[in-house]
Write a protein that holds these residues in place. Structure first.
Motif, short mmCIF file in Angstrom:
data_model
loop_
_atom_site.label_atom_id
_atom_site.label_comp_id
_atom_site.label_asym_id
_atom_site.label_seq_id
_atom_site.Cartn_x
_atom_site.Cartn_y
_atom_site.Cartn_z
N ASP A 1 0.87 -1.18 0.00
CA ASP A 1 0.00 0.00 0.00
C ASP A 1 0.89 1.22 0.00
O ASP A 1 1.64 1.42 0.95
CB ASP A 1 -0.83 0.01 1.30
CG ASP A 1 -2.28 0.07 1.01
OD1 ASP A 1 -2.64 0.73 0.03
OD2 ASP A 1 -3.05 -0.56 1.78
N GLY B 1 -0.47 3.44 -5.11
CA GLY B 1 -1.69 2.62 -5.09
C GLY B 1 -1.48 1.35 -4.29
O GLY B 1 -0.55 1.24 -3.48
N ARG B 2 -2.34 0.39 -4.55
CA ARG B 2 -2.32 -0.84 -3.77
C ARG B 2 -1.96 -2.00 -4.69
O ARG B 2 -2.63 -2.21 -5.72
CB ARG B 2 -3.70 -1.04 -3.17
CG ARG B 2 -3.76 -2.08 -2.11
CD ARG B 2 -5.10 -2.00 -1.34
NE ARG B 2 -5.38 -3.29 -0.72
CZ ARG B 2 -4.76 -3.72 0.36
NH1 ARG B 2 -3.84 -2.98 0.96
NH2 ARG B 2 -5.04 -4.91 0.86
N TYR C 1 -3.63 -5.67 -14.31
CA TYR C 1 -3.75 -4.22 -14.19
C TYR C 1 -4.89 -3.73 -15.07
O TYR C 1 -5.02 -4.17 -16.21
CB TYR C 1 -2.46 -3.53 -14.66
CG TYR C 1 -1.31 -3.67 -13.69
CD1 TYR C 1 -1.06 -2.69 -12.72
CD2 TYR C 1 -0.46 -4.78 -13.71
CE1 TYR C 1 -0.01 -2.81 -11.83
CE2 TYR C 1 0.59 -4.91 -12.81
CZ TYR C 1 0.82 -3.91 -11.88
OH TYR C 1 1.86 -4.04 -10.99
N HIS D 1 -6.19 -0.33 -16.81
CA HIS D 1 -5.74 1.03 -17.14
C HIS D 1 -6.91 2.01 -17.11
O HIS D 1 -8.02 1.66 -17.51
CB HIS D 1 -5.14 1.08 -18.55
CG HIS D 1 -3.89 0.28 -18.73
ND1 HIS D 1 -3.18 -0.25 -17.68
CD2 HIS D 1 -3.21 -0.08 -19.86
CE1 HIS D 1 -2.11 -0.89 -18.16
NE2 HIS D 1 -2.13 -0.81 -19.48
N ASN D 2 -6.62 3.22 -16.68
CA ASN D 2 -7.59 4.31 -16.83
C ASN D 2 -7.25 5.00 -18.15
O ASN D 2 -6.48 5.95 -18.21
CB ASN D 2 -7.48 5.28 -15.65
CG ASN D 2 -8.57 6.32 -15.68
OD1 ASN D 2 -9.08 6.66 -16.75
ND2 ASN D 2 -8.94 6.83 -14.51
N PHE E 1 5.29 1.04 -6.38
CA PHE E 1 4.15 1.46 -5.55
C PHE E 1 4.54 2.49 -4.49
O PHE E 1 3.68 3.04 -3.81
CB PHE E 1 3.45 0.23 -4.95
CG PHE E 1 2.66 -0.51 -6.00
CD1 PHE E 1 1.32 -0.20 -6.22
CD2 PHE E 1 3.25 -1.45 -6.82
CE1 PHE E 1 0.60 -0.83 -7.21
CE2 PHE E 1 2.54 -2.09 -7.82
CZ PHE E 1 1.21 -1.78 -8.02
N MET F 1 1.84 4.21 -12.39
CA MET F 1 0.85 3.64 -11.47
C MET F 1 -0.30 4.60 -11.20
O MET F 1 -1.34 4.20 -10.69
CB MET F 1 1.52 3.22 -10.15
CG MET F 1 2.46 2.05 -10.30
SD MET F 1 1.64 0.53 -10.91
CE MET F 1 2.21 0.46 -12.61
N ASP F 2 -0.14 5.90 -11.54
CA ASP F 2 -1.24 6.84 -11.39
C ASP F 2 -2.33 6.62 -12.44
O ASP F 2 -3.42 7.18 -12.34
CB ASP F 2 -0.73 8.29 -11.51
CG ASP F 2 0.26 8.65 -10.40
OD1 ASP F 2 0.21 7.99 -9.34
OD2 ASP F 2 1.08 9.58 -10.60
N THR G 1 -3.08 3.34 -13.72
CA THR G 1 -3.47 1.93 -13.79
C THR G 1 -3.63 1.38 -12.37
O THR G 1 -3.08 1.96 -11.42
CB THR G 1 -2.43 1.12 -14.62
OG1 THR G 1 -2.94 -0.18 -14.88
CG2 THR G 1 -1.08 1.00 -13.90
N GLU G 2 -4.39 0.31 -12.25
CA GLU G 2 -4.65 -0.25 -10.91
C GLU G 2 -4.46 -1.76 -10.95
O GLU G 2 -4.98 -2.42 -11.87
CB GLU G 2 -6.09 0.09 -10.52
CG GLU G 2 -6.44 -0.32 -9.12
CD GLU G 2 -7.93 -0.17 -8.84
OE1 GLU G 2 -8.69 0.31 -9.71
OE2 GLU G 2 -8.34 -0.59 -7.73
N VAL H 1 -5.59 -5.13 -9.95
CA VAL H 1 -6.82 -5.68 -9.36
C VAL H 1 -6.66 -7.14 -8.96
O VAL H 1 -7.54 -7.72 -8.33
CB VAL H 1 -8.02 -5.51 -10.33
CG1 VAL H 1 -8.34 -4.04 -10.54
CG2 VAL H 1 -7.78 -6.22 -11.65
#
Ligand code: HEM
Length: 307
Positions: free
Chosen positions: A86, A90-91, A182, A184-185, A271, A283-284, A286-287, A289
């Motif tokens: 964390d 992100g996580r 991951y 992506h946004n 991270f 990493m800003d 994409t996440e 999951v």
């Protein structure tokens, strides 16, 4: 050295498929799952014959720490469940899994054929908890538009990077696997200029040329994952693939290494938990999951699970 599962060292294929399975609790479910997946590389070769026997359909099978311990009784020295992270980047979640199947394939129909046969043989001994059908995007790009794989070790270096050797003789020929999905946004990423995107990755978008040291931000992805120790760069063998439908797009990250310590070091720098106050700018956008650590044993040790 015992033979490694061949897929680990192959070049990426255009239609890979990734499955994470969770076995049922009972001893019976556990044994059935182990028996079925240990035979998977063998009958994947049979299915390859349906596609003309080109030898391009291959299954690599890997196991989570708890499953391996229960089924084989021993453990590769460094196999443990992935620790979640964390940080400001992100996580990095740890979602676990008992078995990881990595299908190298040039044809989606053949990957599906393998997956359906696998499910039929497993019956209700195990369930699929993650399934990703990858594809080759343009000239091997991630959906961010950047070429992925440029600095992957060449064919002659991969065995040394990915395969356990004398440091753990019982498990020589095996390999640790990090698998993370991951998302992506894409909208947020698409709002960046090309220059900003290049600063986030650390390479040029057109041809993957690395940005010069005096231009490349310390937060660029490449700056975060290139780690030098004793004058040598830490290396991993990546087999990641883009995946997408109209609701979700991202990267299924898969990499093999002779030690999971390298994964942990790279993830901590991405991270933002490595202690230098920085995190990976990528990493800003994409996440992660899902995420888990597995071990792909040598061919011999895999076959022994079915005996
Ligand atoms: C959303 C997830 C990710 C994306 C989109 C991504 C994308 C990229 C791209 C575009 C490159 C540059 C070209 C290349 O050398 O392949 C790269 C390099 C690299 N990535 Fe990632 N990556 C992701 C996650 C990760 C993770 C989780 C790790 C490690 C745990 C990692 C490790 C590396 C390494 C070691 C390199 C090579 C750096 C070098 O030697 O220049 N990446 N990645």
């Amino acid at each position: 050295m015992p033979a490694n599962q061949p897929g680990i060292l192959l070049d990426p294929t255009p239609a890979p498929m990734f499955l994470v399975l969770r076995a049922g609790e009972s001893e019976d479910a556990l044994r059935t799952t182990a028996r079925v997946v240990s035979a998977l590389p063998e009958w994947t070769a049979e299915i390859d014959m349906l596609g003309g026997g080109r030898g391009t359909l291959r299954a690599t099978v890997a196991f989570g720490a708890e499953f391996w311990k229960r089924i084989a009784g021993d453990s590769p020295k460094r196999l443990a469940p992935l620790e979640p992270l964390d940080g400001p980047g992100g996580r990095a979640v740890a979602t676990g899994g008992d078995v990881f199947v990595h299908l190298h394939s040039e044809r989606r129909d053949l990957s599906i054929e393998v997956a359906l046969r696998l499910l039929a043989e497993l019956d209700d001994a195990a369930e699929v908890v993650e399934e990703v059908q990858g594809f080759r995007y343009l000239d091997s790009r991630d959906l961010t538009g950047f070429i992925d794989g440029t600095e992957n070790p060449g064919a002659d270096e991969r065995a040394d990077v990915a395969l356990v050797g004398d440091e753990d003789p019982e498990f020589a020929g095996g390999s640790y696997v990090l698998a993370q999905r991951y998302v992506h946004n894409m909208r947020y990423w698409g709002r960046l200029s090309r220059e900003e995107q290049e600063g986030a990755i650390g390479r040029m978008k057109a041809d993957s040329e690395e940005l010069p040291d005096d231009v490349r931000p310390a937060t660029a992805h490449v700056s975060r994952v290139v780690i030098e120790e004793d004058g040598r760069e830490l290396e991993i063998v990546r087999h990641s693939s883009p995946y997408a439908d109209t609701s979700e797009q991202g990267l299924f990250f898969v990499a093999y290494c002779r030690t999971p310590v390298t994964f942990h070091k790279m993830l901590a720098r991405m991270f933002g938990t490595s202690g230098d106050g920085l995190h990976d700018r990528l990493m800003d956008f994409t996440e992660a999951v899902s995420g888990a650590l597995f071990f792909a044993p040598s061919e011999e040790r895999l076959a022994a699970l079915g005996e």
